[in-house]
Scaffold this motif. Sequence first.
Motif, PDB file in Angstrom:
ATOM      1  N   ASP A 159       0.827  -1.215   0.000  1.00  0.00           N
ATOM      2  CA  ASP A 159       0.000   0.000   0.000  1.00  0.00           C
ATOM      3  C   ASP A 159       0.859   1.261   0.000  1.00  0.00           C
ATOM      4  OD1 ASP A 159      -2.232  -1.549   0.086  1.00  0.00           O
ATOM      5  OD2 ASP A 159      -2.658  -1.227   2.229  1.00  0.00           O
ATOM      6  N   SER A 184      -2.274   3.547   7.794  1.00  0.00           N
ATOM      7  CA  SER A 184      -3.556   3.794   7.100  1.00  0.00           C
ATOM      8  C   SER A 184      -4.357   4.921   7.744  1.00  0.00           C
ATOM      9  CB  SER A 184      -4.397   2.512   7.064  1.00  0.00           C
ATOM     10  OG  SER A 184      -4.685   2.112   8.382  1.00  0.00           O
ATOM     11  N   GLU A 185      -4.130   5.162   9.048  1.00  0.00           N
ATOM     12  CA  GLU A 185      -4.863   6.270   9.683  1.00  0.00           C
ATOM     13  C   GLU A 185      -4.473   7.589   9.018  1.00  0.00           C
ATOM     14  OE1 GLU A 185      -4.967   6.344  14.092  1.00  0.00           O
ATOM     15  OE2 GLU A 185      -4.103   4.338  13.966  1.00  0.00           O
ATOM     16  N   THR A 206      -2.762   7.714   5.813  1.00  0.00           N
ATOM     17  CA  THR A 206      -2.929   7.664   4.342  1.00  0.00           C
ATOM     18  C   THR A 206      -4.404   7.765   3.941  1.00  0.00           C
ATOM     19  OG1 THR A 206      -2.901   5.253   4.354  1.00  0.00           O
ATOM     20  CG2 THR A 206      -0.808   6.362   3.945  1.00  0.00           C
ATOM     21  N   ASP A 207      -5.314   7.288   4.781  1.00  0.00           N
ATOM     22  CA  ASP A 207      -6.740   7.418   4.444  1.00  0.00           C
ATOM     23  C   ASP A 207      -7.140   8.883   4.297  1.00  0.00           C
ATOM     24  OD1 ASP A 207      -7.057   4.747   4.514  1.00  0.00           O
ATOM     25  OD2 ASP A 207      -8.133   4.652   6.432  1.00  0.00           O
ATOM     26  N   HIS A 208      -6.479   9.730   5.044  1.00  0.00           N
ATOM     27  CA  HIS A 208      -6.829  11.143   5.020  1.00  0.00           C
ATOM     28  C   HIS A 208      -5.989  11.933   4.017  1.00  0.00           C
ATOM     29  CE1 HIS A 208      -8.629  14.741   6.552  1.00  0.00           C
ATOM     30  NE2 HIS A 208      -7.463  15.259   6.874  1.00  0.00           N
TER      31      HIS A 208
END
Length: 521
Positions: free
Chosen positions: A88, A316-317, A319-321
């Motif tokens: 990812d 991911s906390e 990269t999601d944003h």
Amino acid sequence: MSADSKSFYLTTPIYYVNDAPHIGTAYTTVAGDVLTRWHRQRGESVWFLTGTDEHGQKVLSAAQSNGVAPQEWCDRLVEESWKPVWKDLNIANDDFIRTTEPRHMERVQRFLTGLKDAGYIYSGKYEGPYCIGCEEFKLPADLDEGRCKVHGTPVEILSEENWFFKLSAFVPQILQHYKDHPEACEPASARNEVVSFLESGVEDLSISRSTFDWGIPVPWDTKQVVYVWFDALLNYATAVGLGDEAGSDGAQKFLRTWPADVHLVGKDILRFHAVIWPAMLMAANLPLPKKVFAHGWLLVGGEKMSKSKANKIAPSEITDHFGVDAFRYYFLRAIPFGSDGSFSWEDMSARYTSELANDFGNLASRLIAMIEKYCDGLIPAVAYDETLSNALSLAASTADSAIVALDFQTGINAIIDFCKRVNGYVTEQQPWVLAKDPANVVELEKVLYNTADALRALAVLLHPIMPATTEILWESLGANETLGEISKQLIGDVGRWGQLPKGSKVTKGAVLFPRLEEKAE
Ligand code: ME8
């Protein structure tokens, strides 16, 4: 073998699979990815290794507390967590080593037998404190009222018959090595710490354990398993064919890669890499790595972020944003590599908006829109602007020398300064005003060409840091068709002005860095 066929070989630590990756482990891995992508774009042959450290008490107890057999636990975490997270984050490692793989275990056993035959291993009794969190035998100075200073947890008192490695015998040679090759341990603060540790007197190292069996059996005494750090450090060499028979594929790989050019580590594991590892290699008559670089810690709320604390943040906390590329960019841009740095959402949002969305993303979208509007979507005739071209040459050479020296922040700053310079050029030249009078067409096209070619260069220079976003820009500029793949563009050639050919079709691509409030909705 000729010297120029040696690959640039970079490693990350192999991470414990007691838990999933967090932004601290991602920090090292992204830095390694950026550096190896940069070296590839210098036209060098590169080998980039990462992997997982799967033996020892810490991983065993994580498996046990989840009620799973250790091998199954490791398989699950590696396949469902570690490898997918690196994918990812767009990590382009060439190999992934797991210490439970036969290729590693067999070579470790062979190495150990070699050391024993050479007289560097003896049996003895270890009595003293051990911290499972660190997987380390502790010295009195490492403890605070019987607790490990790093983890704050009580240490175990071990009393075991073990096999020992004559670490102390190598101390004078290692000290001499850092005198002769100060670049072998960086930054200087890390080297100073290692030198004073070596000067304070180092004891021999217990390299086996008998109270549990989750490890590599000691070949001549299978009731003992190899100490997890002795096992883990060897991954850097086992992964590239350590000790394989002359002429075999493994032996050839070893010749092409060893010694490692850079072992990237966090400062928490500096001593293992800068004291124990060189001694092991010296004992086996192998060349030492060219550099161990210890970067600083990511702090959250003023404390080192770690797997065992509540302050850990999964990549991911973020990269999601903000997206993957902003994540890859932010930490290397914001924190001098080698120093500690605090992560804060506010600082990251501010840099995202000003540097990525405004300075870079908007420049690209404005240019594409203007070429579509004023030039029928075709790159105009090749033009030249001396000031911009000089600024680019300077940015490229500053970035190159800084990044190969692992000073990512200075390197990225040089590129972003150039981006700001190009924005200044567009603001000064006001192409939208020039476009109002057809008499200005030559001038207008000149401004648009220079801006486009500057963006071509920015895409190439930022590609190792933000591979996906720069690919989108490259496509938008029509450069894939005319100049070939972005990853094949050489850093050494990036400053040659005028590479985008006249007439290539530009297209509006996806917004490079969407506004954050839109994403948060
Ligand atoms: O030590 N800030 O594995 P590990 C920056 N298996 N980097 C951080 C960090 C933070 N807060 N937290 C972790 C081990 N890291 C051994 C290594 S190598 C032969 C064996 C990064 O899972 C940093 O690179 O505890 C640190 O050295 C490493 O993760 C420790 O990972």
